[in-house]
Design an enzyme around this catalytic site. Structure first.
Site, PDB file in Angstrom:
ATOM      1  N   ALA A 116      -7.392  -3.497   2.299  1.00 52.01           N
ATOM      2  CA  ALA A 116      -6.231  -2.993   1.561  1.00 52.01           C
ATOM      3  C   ALA A 116      -5.397  -1.922   2.248  1.00 52.01           C
ATOM      4  CB  ALA A 116      -6.686  -2.468   0.200  1.00 52.01           C
ATOM      5  N   PRO A 118      -2.860   0.173   4.558  1.00 55.30           N
ATOM      6  CA  PRO A 118      -2.674   1.501   3.944  1.00 55.30           C
ATOM      7  C   PRO A 118      -2.338   1.485   2.459  1.00 55.30           C
ATOM      8  CG  PRO A 118      -0.693   0.881   5.131  1.00 55.30           C
ATOM      9  CD  PRO A 118      -1.694  -0.222   5.397  1.00 55.30           C
ATOM     10  N   GLY A 120       0.124  -0.993   0.848  1.00 52.09           N
ATOM     11  CA  GLY A 120       1.359  -1.649   0.423  1.00 52.09           C
ATOM     12  C   GLY A 120       1.126  -2.785  -0.559  1.00 52.09           C
ATOM     13  N   LYS A 121       0.196  -3.649  -0.240  1.00 58.25           N
ATOM     14  CA  LYS A 121      -0.054  -4.818  -1.104  1.00 58.25           C
ATOM     15  C   LYS A 121      -0.789  -4.411  -2.378  1.00 58.25           C
ATOM     16  CE  LYS A 121       0.229  -7.843   2.893  1.00 58.25           C
ATOM     17  NZ  LYS A 121       0.715  -6.751   3.782  1.00 58.25           N
ATOM     18  N   GLU A 139     -11.317  -0.924   1.737  1.00 60.91           N
ATOM     19  CA  GLU A 139     -10.980  -0.790   3.160  1.00 60.91           C
ATOM     20  C   GLU A 139     -12.239  -0.409   3.929  1.00 60.91           C
ATOM     21  OE1 GLU A 139      -9.644  -0.620   6.815  1.00 60.91           O
ATOM     22  OE2 GLU A 139      -8.429  -1.405   5.171  1.00 60.91           O
ATOM     23  N   ASP A 184      -5.496  -9.719   3.232  1.00 58.20           N
ATOM     24  CA  ASP A 184      -4.507  -9.402   4.263  1.00 58.20           C
ATOM     25  C   ASP A 184      -5.311  -9.103   5.524  1.00 58.20           C
ATOM     26  OD1 ASP A 184      -1.949  -8.869   5.341  1.00 58.20           O
ATOM     27  OD2 ASP A 184      -2.269  -6.728   5.064  1.00 58.20           O
ATOM     28  N   CYS A 237       0.065 -10.732   9.859  1.00 55.06           N
ATOM     29  CA  CYS A 237       1.367 -10.408  10.463  1.00 55.06           C
ATOM     30  C   CYS A 237       1.377 -10.898  11.908  1.00 55.06           C
ATOM     31  CB  CYS A 237       1.664  -8.915  10.369  1.00 55.06           C
ATOM     32  SG  CYS A 237       0.442  -7.851  11.166  1.00 55.06           S
TER      33      CYS A 237
END
Length: 441
Positions: A116, A118, A120-121, A139, A184, A237
């Site tokens: 998770a 930093p 954002g999601k 995290e 992510d 990404c």
């Protein structure tokens, strides 16, 4: 410098589109922020966004795949504005806003953001959940987990549990428990080449392969924790098929109960973003949990700490506006949290945040937390002082200085144009500053 082996692969992948793709690296990168609808509605926040990033009052350009995302020019500095400290918006690369929309979070769901930081999601998911249900934000890296927890706090999120665990350790404990899981996944970062030189320097074909293996391992952990009928939203990404489409296809081949619901890429030569891949896959059909024996009420905690908070609650918080009774009290050290109802037993987990941090017992007195302040609106707290964003009072408060103010003694919620900034304590016409020292300008 962009790695030559990467460019050769992209030339083979894109064919006639390659030249446009290559030219995109010479263009400026895009900057954007996403307004936080937990603080107010989109319409109410539009003025906030306009005031911080607009060009001479001109209409702002929205991010196509997120109705709450707005582009701003490089010369703007919204991260330094008091509204940022108040959590009115989250600064986020525009393409990174895609997965948070595709997971389609709903109020009342139990959702895991597995990688998770930093935040954002997670903060985007939380906005869609509207404070209802349970969001577990995890995290593996302890330093990044702290940043994640700070962003959860700044955005005023009440129903999030922040953990610092490995995906494997979570999968051993939470089998078939989550409605939706965001993965992510850590990746080779090819979509960040235009944003940072480090991404270029660290790239290699070997790293792409290593990332693909690690991503598959994380997906396997996610599968264990997902309910039948639940969905996994997988994103990276990077542009490498090995980390994206190939990974999803291989996973679905090993798990034929999954079906692909949606898949999308953002390309820098086609879209106004740095590059992103996202796929949503569904596990079976029926939505049901299996083997969830761990959902249980937390053990009762320190009665004095709860009593002291309840006394504070009765004196300052407006009950019809802000509900502090719809949860479970959890104590960590001298800190009191309000965890979401039906949350799980946190024993043995590395917990950074167990729901809403209410406050701390200090020298036999209760002191409200900064998290509680940021979760409140001015209408939730009996004593509040509202100042303009460019006022001297706001500048002094964010520096950690005292503020002259003529009102009755006691705790007071400091606000900037209707958005809470933090607590102060008024005594003899002076507000003693309780803005956290680590956040002060």
């Amino acid at each position: 410098m962009i790695p030559e082996k990467f460019l050769n692969r992209m030339k083979e992948t894109l064919g006639d589109e390659y030249d446009d793709f290559y030219k995109s690296f010479d263009k400026p990168r895009f900057h954007a922020l996403r307004i936080n609808t937990l603080k107010a509605t989109s319409d109410e926040l539009s003025e906030v966004v306009l005031s911080t990033i607009s060009e001479d009052g001109k209409p702002l350009r929205k991010v196509n795949w997120n109705k709450n995302g707005y582009y701003y020019s490089e010369d703007k500095t919204p991260g330094k504005h008091p509204y940022h400290a108040a959590g009115a918006y989250y600064i986020q690369e525009p393409s990174a806003m895609l997965p948070g929309e595709m997971i389609d979070a709903k109020p009342g769901e139990i959702i895991l953001d597995l990688c998770a930081a930093p935040g954002g999601k997670s903060t985007q998911i939380a906005a869609h959940m509207k404070g209802e249900g349970i969001l577990v934000s995890n995290e593996i890296n302890s330093a990044r987990a702290k940043i994640l927890s700070e962003n959860i706090e700044r955005m005023g999120i009440k129903n999030a549990i922040v953990l610092n665990e490995t995906p494997a350790s979570l999968s051993e404990r939470f089998q078939g428990c989550f409605d939706k899981i965001m993965v992510d996944a850590p990746c080779s970062g090819e979509g960040m080449f235009r944003k940072t030189d480090i991404a270029c320097e660290e790239w290699s074909e070997e790293n792409v392969s290593m990332c693909a293996i690690r991503q598959r391992q994380i997906l396997e952990c996610a599968d264990i924790m997902l309910k039948e009928g639940g969905i996994i939203c997988y994103s990276t990404c990077t542009f490498a098929k090995e980390e994206n489409e190939d990974n999803i296809l291989a996973f679905m081949k090993d798990h034929p109960e999954y079906k692909l619901l949606e898949e999308r890429r953002i390309w820098p030569h086609k879209d106004d973003g740095e590059g992103h891949f996202c796929a949503v896959i569904k596990k079976g059909n029926e939505n049901k949990s299996v083997g969830q024996t761990f959902w249980k009420t937390q053990k009762s905690c320190d009665k004095k700490l709860i009593t002291d908070f309840i006394n504070f609650d009765k004196e300052y918080i407006i009950k019809d506006s802000f509900d502090t009774e719809g949860g479970i009290y959890v104590k960590f050290g001298d800190n009191l949290y309000l965890a979401p109802n039906d949350t799980f037993d946190l024993t043995g987990l590395k917990v950074l945040r167990a729901g809403l941090w209410l406050g701390t017992l200090k020298k036999e007195r209760f002191e409200p937390s900064h998290s509680l302040a940021l979760a409140l609106k001015p209408c939730d707290f009996k004593n509040n002082a509202n100042f303009d964003a460019d006022s001297n009072e706001v500048k002094e408060y964010l520096k950690g200085n005292v503020i002259d103010y003529d009102e009755k003694n006691g705790w007071i919620l400091i606000c900037v144009n209707g958005f809470s900034l933090g607590f102060g304590k008024l005594s003899n016409n002076v507000i003693k500053n309780h803005y956290p020292k680590g956040l002060r300008n």
